[in-house]
Motif scaffolding. Structure first.
Motif, PDB file in Angstrom:
ATOM      1  N   GLY A 201      59.240  34.360  44.691  1.00  0.00           N
ATOM      2  CA  GLY A 201      60.140  35.286  43.890  1.00  0.00           C
ATOM      3  C   GLY A 201      59.723  36.458  43.636  1.00  0.00           C
ATOM      4  N   ALA A 202      60.668  37.486  43.135  1.00  0.00           N
ATOM      5  CA  ALA A 202      60.393  38.757  42.765  1.00  0.00           C
ATOM      6  C   ALA A 202      59.525  38.801  41.571  1.00  0.00           C
ATOM      7  CB  ALA A 202      61.450  39.779  42.750  1.00  0.00           C
ATOM      8  N   HIS A 203      58.075  39.417  41.657  1.00  0.00           N
ATOM      9  CA  HIS A 203      57.420  39.405  40.532  1.00  0.00           C
ATOM     10  C   HIS A 203      56.423  40.660  40.507  1.00  0.00           C
ATOM     11  CE1 HIS A 203      54.997  37.928  43.429  1.00  0.00           C
ATOM     12  NE2 HIS A 203      53.937  38.045  42.745  1.00  0.00           N
ATOM     13  N   ARG A 204      55.707  40.725  39.276  1.00  0.00           N
ATOM     14  CA  ARG A 204      54.450  41.876  39.204  1.00  0.00           C
ATOM     15  C   ARG A 204      53.140  41.064  39.325  1.00  0.00           C
ATOM     16  NH1 ARG A 204      58.407  44.378  36.204  1.00  0.00           N
ATOM     17  NH2 ARG A 204      58.966  46.521  36.848  1.00  0.00           N
ATOM     18  N   ASP A 205      52.289  41.487  39.791  1.00  0.00           N
ATOM     19  CA  ASP A 205      50.862  40.709  39.451  1.00  0.00           C
ATOM     20  C   ASP A 205      50.379  41.189  38.081  1.00  0.00           C
ATOM     21  OD1 ASP A 205      51.222  39.396  41.810  1.00  0.00           O
ATOM     22  OD2 ASP A 205      49.900  40.690  43.130  1.00  0.00           O
ATOM     23  N   GLY A 206      49.748  40.077  37.645  1.00  0.00           N
ATOM     24  CA  GLY A 206      49.251  40.328  36.181  1.00  0.00           C
ATOM     25  C   GLY A 206      47.791  41.018  36.113  1.00  0.00           C
ATOM     26  N   GLY A 207      47.055  41.002  37.070  1.00  0.00           N
ATOM     27  CA  GLY A 207      45.570  41.207  36.965  1.00  0.00           C
ATOM     28  C   GLY A 207      45.321  42.952  37.238  1.00  0.00           C
ATOM     29  N   PHE A 208      44.228  43.319  37.494  1.00  0.00           N
ATOM     30  CA  PHE A 208      43.959  44.764  38.090  1.00  0.00           C
ATOM     31  C   PHE A 208      44.379  45.214  39.219  1.00  0.00           C
ATOM     32  CE2 PHE A 208      40.522  44.797  34.532  1.00  0.00           C
ATOM     33  CZ  PHE A 208      41.013  45.925  33.838  1.00  0.00           C
ATOM     34  N   PRO A 234      52.069  42.030  58.595  1.00  0.00           N
ATOM     35  CA  PRO A 234      50.530  41.932  58.783  1.00  0.00           C
ATOM     36  C   PRO A 234      49.935  43.172  59.626  1.00  0.00           C
ATOM     37  CG  PRO A 234      51.635  39.836  59.088  1.00  0.00           C
ATOM     38  CD  PRO A 234      52.683  40.811  58.936  1.00  0.00           C
ATOM     39  N   SER A 235      48.731  43.535  59.253  1.00  0.00           N
ATOM     40  CA  SER A 235      48.067  44.688  60.074  1.00  0.00           C
ATOM     41  C   SER A 235      46.713  44.271  60.245  1.00  0.00           C
ATOM     42  CB  SER A 235      48.192  45.906  59.359  1.00  0.00           C
ATOM     43  OG  SER A 235      47.661  47.008  60.105  1.00  0.00           O
ATOM     44  N   PRO A 236      46.357  44.138  61.482  1.00  0.00           N
ATOM     45  CA  PRO A 236      44.841  43.186  61.863  1.00  0.00           C
ATOM     46  C   PRO A 236      43.763  44.280  61.142  1.00  0.00           C
ATOM     47  CG  PRO A 236      46.357  43.152  63.836  1.00  0.00           C
ATOM     48  CD  PRO A 236      46.998  44.151  62.733  1.00  0.00           C
ATOM     49  N   GLY A 237      42.799  43.350  60.447  1.00  0.00           N
ATOM     50  CA  GLY A 237      41.712  44.229  59.954  1.00  0.00           C
ATOM     51  C   GLY A 237      41.953  44.812  58.771  1.00  0.00           C
ATOM     52  N   THR A 238      43.097  44.561  58.020  1.00  0.00           N
ATOM     53  CA  THR A 238      43.183  44.975  56.849  1.00  0.00           C
ATOM     54  C   THR A 238      43.532  44.161  55.556  1.00  0.00           C
ATOM     55  OG1 THR A 238      45.672  45.158  56.700  1.00  0.00           O
ATOM     56  CG2 THR A 238      44.630  46.999  58.006  1.00  0.00           C
ATOM     57  N   PHE A 239      43.073  44.548  54.375  1.00  0.00           N
ATOM     58  CA  PHE A 239      43.796  43.936  53.200  1.00  0.00           C
ATOM     59  C   PHE A 239      45.041  44.753  52.697  1.00  0.00           C
ATOM     60  CE2 PHE A 239      39.412  42.480  52.854  1.00  0.00           C
ATOM     61  CZ  PHE A 239      39.408  41.044  52.459  1.00  0.00           C
ATOM     62  N   VAL A 240      46.136  44.148  52.227  1.00  0.00           N
ATOM     63  CA  VAL A 240      46.969  44.716  51.428  1.00  0.00           C
ATOM     64  C   VAL A 240      46.504  44.697  50.036  1.00  0.00           C
ATOM     65  CG1 VAL A 240      49.525  44.744  50.655  1.00  0.00           C
ATOM     66  CG2 VAL A 240      48.919  44.013  52.890  1.00  0.00           C
ATOM     67  N   ILE A 241      46.546  45.889  49.496  1.00  0.00           N
ATOM     68  CA  ILE A 241      46.009  46.044  48.058  1.00  0.00           C
ATOM     69  C   ILE A 241      47.121  46.358  47.141  1.00  0.00           C
ATOM     70  CG2 ILE A 241      44.484  47.399  46.511  1.00  0.00           C
ATOM     71  CD1 ILE A 241      43.106  45.618  48.818  1.00  0.00           C
ATOM     72  N   ASN A 242      47.292  45.740  45.879  1.00  0.00           N
ATOM     73  CA  ASN A 242      48.211  46.348  44.957  1.00  0.00           C
ATOM     74  C   ASN A 242      47.774  46.286  43.539  1.00  0.00           C
ATOM     75  OD1 ASN A 242      49.216  43.312  45.418  1.00  0.00           O
ATOM     76  ND2 ASN A 242      49.964  43.799  43.379  1.00  0.00           N
ATOM     77  N   ALA A 243      48.497  47.388  42.972  1.00  0.00           N
ATOM     78  CA  ALA A 243      47.930  47.464  41.304  1.00  0.00           C
ATOM     79  C   ALA A 243      48.659  46.332  40.625  1.00  0.00           C
ATOM     80  CB  ALA A 243      48.207  48.912  40.983  1.00  0.00           C
ATOM     81  N   GLY A 244      48.072  45.780  39.584  1.00  0.00           N
ATOM     82  CA  GLY A 244      48.610  44.807  38.743  1.00  0.00           C
ATOM     83  C   GLY A 244      48.939  45.368  37.433  1.00  0.00           C
ATOM     84  N   PHE A 277      43.179  37.769  43.254  1.00  0.00           N
ATOM     85  CA  PHE A 277      43.770  38.688  42.165  1.00  0.00           C
ATOM     86  C   PHE A 277      42.420  38.904  41.166  1.00  0.00           C
ATOM     87  CE2 PHE A 277      46.725  35.592  43.709  1.00  0.00           C
ATOM     88  CZ  PHE A 277      48.031  36.439  43.572  1.00  0.00           C
ATOM     89  N   LEU A 278      41.994  39.947  40.853  1.00  0.00           N
ATOM     90  CA  LEU A 278      40.793  40.277  40.063  1.00  0.00           C
ATOM     91  C   LEU A 278      41.388  40.811  38.806  1.00  0.00           C
ATOM     92  CD1 LEU A 278      37.687  40.864  39.817  1.00  0.00           C
ATOM     93  CD2 LEU A 278      38.172  43.039  40.464  1.00  0.00           C
ATOM     94  N   GLY A 279      41.117  40.364  37.834  1.00  0.00           N
ATOM     95  CA  GLY A 279      41.728  40.254  36.547  1.00  0.00           C
ATOM     96  C   GLY A 279      40.431  40.513  35.600  1.00  0.00           C
ATOM     97  N   SER A 280      40.768  40.728  34.263  1.00  0.00           N
ATOM     98  CA  SER A 280      39.999  41.266  33.226  1.00  0.00           C
ATOM     99  C   SER A 280      39.373  40.085  32.600  1.00  0.00           C
ATOM    100  CB  SER A 280      40.835  41.925  32.111  1.00  0.00           C
ATOM    101  OG  SER A 280      39.939  42.235  30.942  1.00  0.00           O
ATOM    102  N   ARG A 281      38.306  40.171  31.932  1.00  0.00           N
ATOM    103  CA  ARG A 281      37.829  38.944  30.901  1.00  0.00           C
ATOM    104  C   ARG A 281      38.914  38.718  29.973  1.00  0.00           C
ATOM    105  NH1 ARG A 281      34.573  42.669  28.966  1.00  0.00           N
ATOM    106  NH2 ARG A 281      35.422  42.158  26.711  1.00  0.00           N
ATOM    107  N   PRO A 282      39.058  37.273  29.873  1.00  0.00           N
ATOM    108  CA  PRO A 282      40.193  36.734  28.889  1.00  0.00           C
ATOM    109  C   PRO A 282      40.068  37.058  27.469  1.00  0.00           C
ATOM    110  CG  PRO A 282      38.741  34.842  29.725  1.00  0.00           C
ATOM    111  CD  PRO A 282      38.401  36.296  30.372  1.00  0.00           C
ATOM    112  N   ASP A 283      38.843  37.627  26.981  1.00  0.00           N
ATOM    113  CA  ASP A 283      38.791  37.868  25.704  1.00  0.00           C
ATOM    114  C   ASP A 283      39.129  39.409  25.526  1.00  0.00           C
ATOM    115  OD1 ASP A 283      36.439  38.661  26.952  1.00  0.00           O
ATOM    116  OD2 ASP A 283      35.213  38.319  25.190  1.00  0.00           O
ATOM    117  N   GLY A 315      43.853  37.185  27.563  1.00  0.00           N
ATOM    118  CA  GLY A 315      43.871  35.642  27.446  1.00  0.00           C
ATOM    119  C   GLY A 315      45.349  35.159  27.374  1.00  0.00           C
ATOM    120  N   ARG A 316      46.034  35.683  26.280  1.00  0.00           N
ATOM    121  CA  ARG A 316      47.365  35.582  26.182  1.00  0.00           C
ATOM    122  C   ARG A 316      48.145  35.646  27.256  1.00  0.00           C
ATOM    123  NH1 ARG A 316      50.633  38.584  21.242  1.00  0.00           N
ATOM    124  NH2 ARG A 316      52.424  37.231  21.160  1.00  0.00           N
ATOM    125  N   ASN A 317      48.160  36.703  27.972  1.00  0.00           N
ATOM    126  CA  ASN A 317      48.956  36.955  29.145  1.00  0.00           C
ATOM    127  C   ASN A 317      48.700  35.993  30.255  1.00  0.00           C
ATOM    128  OD1 ASN A 317      50.755  39.019  29.349  1.00  0.00           O
ATOM    129  ND2 ASN A 317      49.081  40.731  29.574  1.00  0.00           N
TER     130      ASN A 317
END
Length: 344
Positions: A201-208, A234-244, A277-283, A315-317
């Motif tokens: 479903g439609a959402h935003r990612d929570g990380g960086f 899809p596009s061969p050889g790529t990643f899709v990158i998005n900001a969180g 999903f690359l995120g922050s330290r939880p603390d 961490g709460r998030n």
């Protein structure tokens, strides 16, 4: 999909240009800054991730999903108080509705924390992953891939910091030395028995930042600033990158964490993807970084969703997200928290 939707395209950026000569580097940074402000989604080439590793991870992921259901259920997520393991199709929720995908969740490998009354509840998320006995090669392979996309994610954050006229290490104090490293191996079955076309479903990612590998089947869509959907095939050889959401928080809305979803494939078709999903330290607590005046003038404030509050306490998030997306695991291991309004 409308003609406008079909004609819209996500940009493709060559990440190798970040290390290029000054004119090339500056052009790359200008393009990156523009897309971060617009909708935060782009394809990236020149990322440096070994194509052989990508191919091996993709093939092994398909072997995992081909295992008998009984084998996959041996590591079902409901067995893990740390929200690690296998989730059958229809068990994860986005905004309360079931997502039609099965998946394996792997996060930073660690030991379970011996909780004491003074510890924050998010510490319960830390712990070991679950691994399939039938595929002993899966653990070293996925951990190697997790380390490689973490390297890429940190490099992307350096480029994002420079594009925002900050030192390259501007975000390091928030994620180092132990960022969140959520890896999802995903299969979208065809819609033979799905109640809707909601793959996710439609959402935003929570990380960086999120780094997504797609196979040959389309389904990802991104919502532009005008509300129209942009297909991200899809596009061969790529990643899709998005900001969180963490980048939106840190820049007071200069960077946009765009809404996106995945349309489940039709009957008889299956779709595979691998999301990191690359995120922050939880603390950590997310500060607002001091943008220069020229960029500060374009800050839009935070996206407001009354059904999904965003907290600066990482961490709460993270705990809120897990409790909402996997209510069966929440009921099994976090019944003591479910009465709290923050987790509803």
């Amino acid at each position: 999909m409308s003609l406008a939707d079909a004609c819209a395209r996500l940009p493709t950026l060559d990440f190798s240009q970040f290390r290029g000569p000054p004119p090339v580097r500056q052009a790359f940074l200008a393009a990156l800054r523009e897309v971060l402000h617009d909708h935060g989604f782009f394809y990236v080439t020149g990322h440096g991730v070994d194509p052989g590793l990508i191919a091996e991870v993709t093939a092994t992921a398909k072997r995992f999903f081909a295992l008998p259901s009984a084998e996959k259920l041996k590591i079902e997520m409901i067995r893990s108080p740390h929200f690690r393991g296998y989730t059958p199709a229809g068990q994860e929720r986005t905004r309360g509705q079931p997502d039609w995908r099965e998946q394996l969740d792997i996060n930073t490998e660690g030991l379970a924390v011996q909780m004491t009354p003074d510890m924050p509840a998010w510490r319960r998320l830390q712990g070991p992953n679950q691994w399939p006995d039938a595929l002993p090669e899966f653990r070293p392979l996925l951990l190697a891939y997790q380390a490689e996309v973490t390297r890429l994610g940190v490099a992307l954050l350096e480029a994002i910091a420079v594009a925002l006229e900050q030192p390259p290490t501007a975000f390091a104090d928030i994620f180092a030395p132990s960022p969140s490293q959520l890896l999802k191996i995903i299969r979208y079955p065809g819609r033979e028995t799905a109640a809707s076309d909601q793959g996710v479903g439609a959402h935003r990612d929570g990380g960086f930042v999120t780094m997504l590998l797609q196979d040959e089947v389309a389904g990802l869509r991104v919502q532009g600033r005008d509300g129209a959907w942009i297909a991200a095939p899809p596009s061969p050889g790529t990643f899709v990158i998005n900001a969180g959401e963490l980048l939106e928080l840190a820049t007071d809305g200069f960077v946009r964490a765009a809404i996106h979803d995945v349309v489940a494939p039709p009957a008889g078709v299956e779709r595979f993807s691998i999301a990191f999903f690359l995120g922050s330290r939880p603390d950590a607590t997310i500060p607002v970084i001091p943008l220069p005046d020229a960029l500060k003038a374009s800050q839009r404030g935070l996206s407001v969703d009354p059904l999904n509050p965003i907290f600066r306490e990482v961490g709460r998030n993270q705990l809120k997200s897990r409790l909402r997306s996997h209510p069966d695991v929440a009921r099994a291991h976090y019944a003591d928290l479910l009465a709290g309004a923050d987790w509803a």
